[in-house]
Design a protein around this motif. Structure first.
Motif, PDB file in Angstrom:
ATOM      1  N   GLN A 219     -56.929  31.468   5.610  1.00 43.02           N
ATOM      2  CA  GLN A 219     -56.728  31.882   7.043  1.00 43.02           C
ATOM      3  C   GLN A 219     -55.736  30.736   7.462  1.00 43.02           C
ATOM      4  N   LEU A 220     -55.757  29.536   7.168  1.00 44.34           N
ATOM      5  CA  LEU A 220     -54.769  28.593   7.677  1.00 44.34           C
ATOM      6  C   LEU A 220     -53.383  28.890   7.210  1.00 44.34           C
ATOM      7  N   GLY A 221     -53.322  29.454   6.159  1.00 45.00           N
ATOM      8  CA  GLY A 221     -51.954  29.935   5.712  1.00 45.00           C
ATOM      9  C   GLY A 221     -51.296  30.862   6.382  1.00 45.00           C
ATOM     10  N   ARG A 222     -52.183  31.750   7.198  1.00 45.87           N
ATOM     11  CA  ARG A 222     -51.685  32.708   7.937  1.00 45.87           C
ATOM     12  C   ARG A 222     -51.471  32.134   9.475  1.00 45.87           C
ATOM     13  N   ASP A 223     -51.787  30.818   9.810  1.00 43.78           N
ATOM     14  CA  ASP A 223     -51.986  30.486  11.295  1.00 43.78           C
ATOM     15  C   ASP A 223     -50.358  30.045  11.701  1.00 43.78           C
ATOM     16  N   PRO A 224     -49.902  30.897  12.448  1.00 42.75           N
ATOM     17  CA  PRO A 224     -48.331  30.657  12.803  1.00 42.75           C
ATOM     18  C   PRO A 224     -48.271  29.167  13.738  1.00 42.75           C
ATOM     19  N   GLY A 225     -49.417  28.910  14.352  1.00 42.52           N
ATOM     20  CA  GLY A 225     -49.230  27.554  14.845  1.00 42.52           C
ATOM     21  C   GLY A 225     -49.942  26.471  14.304  1.00 42.52           C
ATOM     22  N   LEU A 226     -49.784  26.583  13.063  1.00 39.05           N
ATOM     23  CA  LEU A 226     -50.136  25.264  12.203  1.00 39.05           C
ATOM     24  C   LEU A 226     -49.145  25.046  10.840  1.00 39.05           C
ATOM     25  N   VAL A 227     -48.634  23.641  10.888  1.00 34.36           N
ATOM     26  CA  VAL A 227     -47.663  23.235   9.889  1.00 34.36           C
ATOM     27  C   VAL A 227     -48.566  22.149   8.951  1.00 34.36           C
ATOM     28  N   ILE A 228     -48.358  22.607   7.794  1.00 35.25           N
ATOM     29  CA  ILE A 228     -49.104  21.841   6.628  1.00 35.25           C
ATOM     30  C   ILE A 228     -48.365  21.105   5.767  1.00 35.25           C
ATOM     31  N   GLY A 229     -48.452  19.893   5.650  1.00 35.27           N
ATOM     32  CA  GLY A 229     -47.862  19.092   4.517  1.00 35.27           C
ATOM     33  C   GLY A 229     -48.692  18.057   3.911  1.00 35.27           C
ATOM     34  N   SER A 230     -47.861  17.267   2.837  1.00 32.01           N
ATOM     35  CA  SER A 230     -48.517  16.360   2.237  1.00 32.01           C
ATOM     36  C   SER A 230     -47.389  15.300   1.614  1.00 32.01           C
ATOM     37  N   GLY A 231     -47.519  14.113   1.376  1.00 29.19           N
ATOM     38  CA  GLY A 231     -46.604  13.285   0.743  1.00 29.19           C
ATOM     39  C   GLY A 231     -46.815  11.868   1.345  1.00 29.19           C
ATOM     40  N   PRO A 232     -45.581  11.228   1.343  1.00 28.55           N
ATOM     41  CA  PRO A 232     -45.952   9.669   1.689  1.00 28.55           C
ATOM     42  C   PRO A 232     -46.236   9.705   3.515  1.00 28.55           C
ATOM     43  N   VAL A 233     -47.134   8.732   3.724  1.00 27.18           N
ATOM     44  CA  VAL A 233     -47.616   8.728   4.901  1.00 27.18           C
ATOM     45  C   VAL A 233     -46.506   8.048   5.914  1.00 27.18           C
ATOM     46  N   ASP A 234     -45.579   7.350   5.293  1.00 24.26           N
ATOM     47  CA  ASP A 234     -44.654   6.611   6.093  1.00 24.26           C
ATOM     48  C   ASP A 234     -43.627   7.554   6.987  1.00 24.26           C
ATOM     49  N   THR A 235     -43.865   8.917   6.841  1.00 27.96           N
ATOM     50  CA  THR A 235     -42.872   9.863   7.541  1.00 27.96           C
ATOM     51  C   THR A 235     -43.593  10.241   8.701  1.00 27.96           C
ATOM     52  N   LEU A 236     -44.852  10.067   9.033  1.00 21.86           N
ATOM     53  CA  LEU A 236     -45.618  10.366  10.027  1.00 21.86           C
ATOM     54  C   LEU A 236     -45.643   9.368  11.354  1.00 21.86           C
ATOM     55  N   ASP A 237     -45.836  10.033  12.246  1.00 22.32           N
ATOM     56  CA  ASP A 237     -45.955   9.149  13.727  1.00 22.32           C
ATOM     57  C   ASP A 237     -47.220   8.221  13.550  1.00 22.32           C
TER      58      ASP A 237
ATOM     59  N   LEU B 285     -60.720  21.605   8.665  1.00 19.11           N
ATOM     60  CA  LEU B 285     -59.526  21.070   7.835  1.00 19.11           C
ATOM     61  C   LEU B 285     -59.972  20.212   6.861  1.00 19.11           C
ATOM     62  N   TYR B 286     -61.147  19.369   7.018  1.00 18.65           N
ATOM     63  CA  TYR B 286     -61.491  18.422   6.166  1.00 18.65           C
ATOM     64  C   TYR B 286     -61.711  19.048   4.658  1.00 18.65           C
ATOM     65  N   PHE B 287     -62.231  20.276   4.573  1.00 17.05           N
ATOM     66  CA  PHE B 287     -62.244  20.862   3.195  1.00 17.05           C
ATOM     67  C   PHE B 287     -61.087  21.269   2.507  1.00 17.05           C
ATOM     68  N   ASP B 288     -60.166  21.895   3.494  1.00 17.50           N
ATOM     69  CA  ASP B 288     -58.992  22.146   3.021  1.00 17.50           C
ATOM     70  C   ASP B 288     -58.129  21.190   2.452  1.00 17.50           C
ATOM     71  N   ALA B 289     -58.195  19.803   3.300  1.00 13.73           N
ATOM     72  CA  ALA B 289     -57.521  18.574   2.850  1.00 13.73           C
ATOM     73  C   ALA B 289     -58.119  18.195   1.618  1.00 13.73           C
ATOM     74  N   PHE B 290     -59.556  18.303   1.258  1.00 14.20           N
ATOM     75  CA  PHE B 290     -59.983  17.655   0.151  1.00 14.20           C
ATOM     76  C   PHE B 290     -59.695  18.821  -1.090  1.00 14.20           C
ATOM     77  N   ARG B 291     -59.349  20.226  -0.918  1.00 16.80           N
ATOM     78  CA  ARG B 291     -58.801  20.851  -1.905  1.00 16.80           C
ATOM     79  C   ARG B 291     -57.522  20.536  -2.234  1.00 16.80           C
ATOM     80  N   ARG B 292     -56.587  20.035  -1.230  1.00 14.84           N
ATOM     81  CA  ARG B 292     -55.374  19.909  -1.528  1.00 14.84           C
ATOM     82  C   ARG B 292     -55.202  18.340  -2.296  1.00 14.84           C
ATOM     83  N   ASN B 293     -56.158  17.537  -1.966  1.00 14.77           N
ATOM     84  CA  ASN B 293     -56.078  16.026  -2.568  1.00 14.77           C
ATOM     85  C   ASN B 293     -56.606  16.398  -4.203  1.00 14.77           C
ATOM     86  N   VAL B 294     -57.420  17.120  -4.526  1.00 15.59           N
ATOM     87  CA  VAL B 294     -57.896  17.446  -5.699  1.00 15.59           C
ATOM     88  C   VAL B 294     -56.816  18.168  -6.524  1.00 15.59           C
ATOM     89  N   ALA B 295     -56.166  19.224  -5.997  1.00 14.31           N
ATOM     90  CA  ALA B 295     -54.876  19.789  -6.536  1.00 14.31           C
ATOM     91  C   ALA B 295     -53.907  18.545  -6.880  1.00 14.31           C
TER      92      ALA B 295
END
Length: 313
Positions: A166-184, A265-275
């Motif tokens: 569902q999240l992958g099909r959401d056009p209003g959602l941009v998902i990313g991961s990586g170094p935190v210093d790129t964020l606001d 989103l917590y559960f999706d983020a958990f999945r991504r952290n495990v990956a």
């Protein structure tokens, strides 16, 4: 024994030349870098050295009449460390005296945290023992996230996979991961504060000042899973303190649905952290305290933890 005791105030004292090599050899997380210690709440650090070797350390602040031995940035990790082969009961006594002597006001006692049941005997004498919130750990036993998913209940596994689609099909959602210093950083801090209020109430006073969080959020050894809308409004963030073997899932924050956030989103983020943890060869994830039932449903092991209170001087 030719022990030497030194006590430091990170807000006033320069970083000892041996501190970083000690931190790394003791396997302490990045919250123990001197840079982070200088940004946090005032505290004292007692160190016991045997010749050139550091054999014990503890950090504390004075809180409500107690010498409070507590880690900055959360209580999922101890605020003390003692070398494996060192005499622990004697060193706990030395550290406790050194810390109590640093505060001008008399302490009713010393509060030590984050002991396993097997470690309780290491502090001797008169004491009170209290069971505190357990800590959740996720040992990594699989080559990828599918191995982790396979061990969850059928219902939890189905929900996580459905939500990912569902999240992958959401056009209003941009998902990313990586170094935190790129964020606001301002947006990230607002989400973290909102989550603190949600679970602790509006009068909650965080033990992590904004200056500490800002410094954390500009470090290259801190990463995040993050969710934005197309206008780059941060909707949710999972902050991870990287570590060679056991990273910490440190802080979570998310906008409520009525403010543009998304469900689960917590559960999706958990999945991504495990990956990420499986892909990078981590031994496990320190998932922290709180919500033990939910974390168990995500495969975590929940371990009992204890605090010990010893009388003051």
């Amino acid at each position: 024994m030719n022990w030497r005791v030194e006590v430091f105030d990170p807000h006033l004292d320069a970083e000892p030349p041996w501190w970083e090599s000690f931190r790394r050899s003791a396997d302490l997380h990045m919250i123990w870098t001197w840079e982070m210690l200088t940004a946090g709440a005032p505290l004292r650090i007692a160190v016991v050295r045997d010749g050139p070797r550091t054999i014990a350390m503890a950090a504390a602040r004075w809180t409500r009449g107690m010498t409070n031995v507590i880690a900055l940035g959360g209580t999922a990790q101890p605020s003390w460390w003692i070398a494996e082969s060192a005499p622990r009961p004697e060193l706990f006594a030395v550290l406790g005296r050194a810390l109590r002597d640093q505060f001008s006001r008399p302490a009713l006692g010393t509060l030590w945290r984050e002991f396993t049941r097997d470690q309780l005997h290491q502090i001797r004498g008169i004491r009170a023992t209290v069971k505190v919130n357990p800590v959740s750990l996720l040992p990594i036993r699989w080559p990828d996230e599918n191995g982790w998913l396979a061990e969850l209940s059928a219902e939890r596994r189905k929900n996580i996979r459905r939500r990912a689609r569902q999240l992958g099909r959401d056009p209003g959602l941009v998902i990313g991961s990586g170094p935190v210093d790129t964020l606001d950083a301002d947006q990230a801090i607002r989400l973290i504060r909102g989550n603190e209020v949600k679970y602790n109430g509006p009068r909650f006073v965080s033990k992590m000042p904004d200056t500490w969080l800002r410094r954390l959020l500009r470090r290259s050894d801190v990463r995040a899973v993050h969710y934005h809308d197309p206008d780059r409004t941060l909707l949710a963030i999972s902050i991870v303190l990287d570590h060679p073997t056991w990273p910490v899932l440190h802080r979570w924050g998310a906008l409520p649905e009525d403010q543009g956030g998304r469900k689960h989103l917590y559960f999706d983020a958990f999945r991504r952290n495990v990956a990420w943890a499986t892909a990078t060869g981590k031994h496990g994830l320190i998932v922290g305290k709180g919500l033990p039932e939910i974390k168990q449903s995500l495969g975590c092991q929940v371990h009992d933890r204890y605090a010990i209170i010893t009388p003051g001087r």
